[in-house]
Design a protein around this motif. Sequence first.
Motif, mmCIF file in Angstrom:
data_model
loop_
_atom_site.group_PDB
_atom_site.id
_atom_site.type_symbol
_atom_site.label_atom_id
_atom_site.label_comp_id
_atom_site.label_asym_id
_atom_site.label_seq_id
_atom_site.Cartn_x
_atom_site.Cartn_y
_atom_site.Cartn_z
ATOM 1 N N LEU A 22 0.848 -1.183 0.000
ATOM 2 C CA LEU A 22 0.000 0.000 0.000
ATOM 3 C C LEU A 22 0.884 1.234 0.000
ATOM 4 C CD1 LEU A 22 -2.710 -1.037 2.580
ATOM 5 C CD2 LEU A 22 -2.958 -0.860 0.114
ATOM 6 N N CYS A 23 0.779 2.007 -1.055
ATOM 7 C CA CYS A 23 1.641 3.182 -1.225
ATOM 8 C C CYS A 23 1.495 4.166 -0.077
ATOM 9 C CB CYS A 23 1.319 3.884 -2.532
ATOM 10 S SG CYS A 23 1.804 2.943 -3.964
ATOM 11 N N THR A 24 0.282 4.390 0.382
ATOM 12 C CA THR A 24 0.094 5.394 1.424
ATOM 13 C C THR A 24 0.729 4.966 2.733
ATOM 14 O OG1 THR A 24 -2.093 4.491 1.900
ATOM 15 C CG2 THR A 24 -1.989 6.384 0.442
ATOM 16 N N SER B 5 0.268 19.102 6.761
ATOM 17 C CA SER B 5 -0.645 17.949 6.737
ATOM 18 C C SER B 5 -1.883 18.206 5.894
ATOM 19 C CB SER B 5 -1.037 17.541 8.159
ATOM 20 O OG SER B 5 -1.681 18.603 8.811
ATOM 21 N N ASP B 6 -2.353 19.464 5.824
ATOM 22 C CA ASP B 6 -3.535 19.732 5.000
ATOM 23 C C ASP B 6 -3.229 19.558 3.512
ATOM 24 O OD1 ASP B 6 -1.947 22.052 5.142
ATOM 25 O OD2 ASP B 6 -3.645 23.359 4.685
ATOM 26 N N ALA B 7 -2.004 19.885 3.081
ATOM 27 C CA ALA B 7 -1.611 19.670 1.686
ATOM 28 C C ALA B 7 -1.527 18.171 1.388
ATOM 29 C CB ALA B 7 -0.273 20.335 1.386
ATOM 30 N N LEU B 8 -1.009 17.417 2.339
ATOM 31 C CA LEU B 8 -0.932 15.962 2.141
ATOM 32 C C LEU B 8 -2.313 15.326 2.163
ATOM 33 C CD1 LEU B 8 2.231 15.091 4.232
ATOM 34 C CD2 LEU B 8 2.007 15.242 1.748
ATOM 35 N N SER B 9 -3.199 15.843 2.995
ATOM 36 C CA SER B 9 -4.574 15.334 3.020
ATOM 37 C C SER B 9 -5.272 15.602 1.690
ATOM 38 C CB SER B 9 -5.369 15.973 4.158
ATOM 39 O OG SER B 9 -4.856 15.576 5.397
ATOM 40 N N ALA B 10 -5.040 16.788 1.149
ATOM 41 C CA ALA B 10 -5.623 17.120 -0.156
ATOM 42 C C ALA B 10 -5.044 16.216 -1.236
ATOM 43 C CB ALA B 10 -5.369 18.586 -0.494
#
Length: 135
Positions: free
Chosen positions: A8-10, A33-38
């Motif tokens: 699993l890549c994530t 973290s918000d950029a990664l969540s997006a």
Amino acid sequence: MCCIPSTLCTQEFDQLRSQQSPALDAALLLAPSDALSAAHAKSRAALDHLMLTDAPLLHPPGALAVAAMRSGFRSCHLSCQQYLRHVAQKAAAAAASSDVAAVPAADVERHQQQLLEALAAIDQLGAQQVRVSYI
């Protein structure tokens, strides 16, 4: 055909990020973290979209996951070139049944080129589906 370990890549990405691994681009290590969540949300949307194409019939699940992840990062203007090299290095090690550190650079380069070709083919399938769905 490109050989990509079907992890699993994530999960791997999160582990590399927590370790501040050099396998990730600086932008990914420093991204809020918000950029990664997006990027994660956009990656999932890209994967959902790819499932409606011929991509699952032509490429292994790991390649689809990496393509979707790359698409999500790109849409958020985050580079993932180092991570793609890391994936190619793991694929080369798996093909040679050896340790990642023992893989010759030429083998890593060959696997990286195969990976990029597979990702380009997957991107093209995704783009074709978009054009077809709007016709």
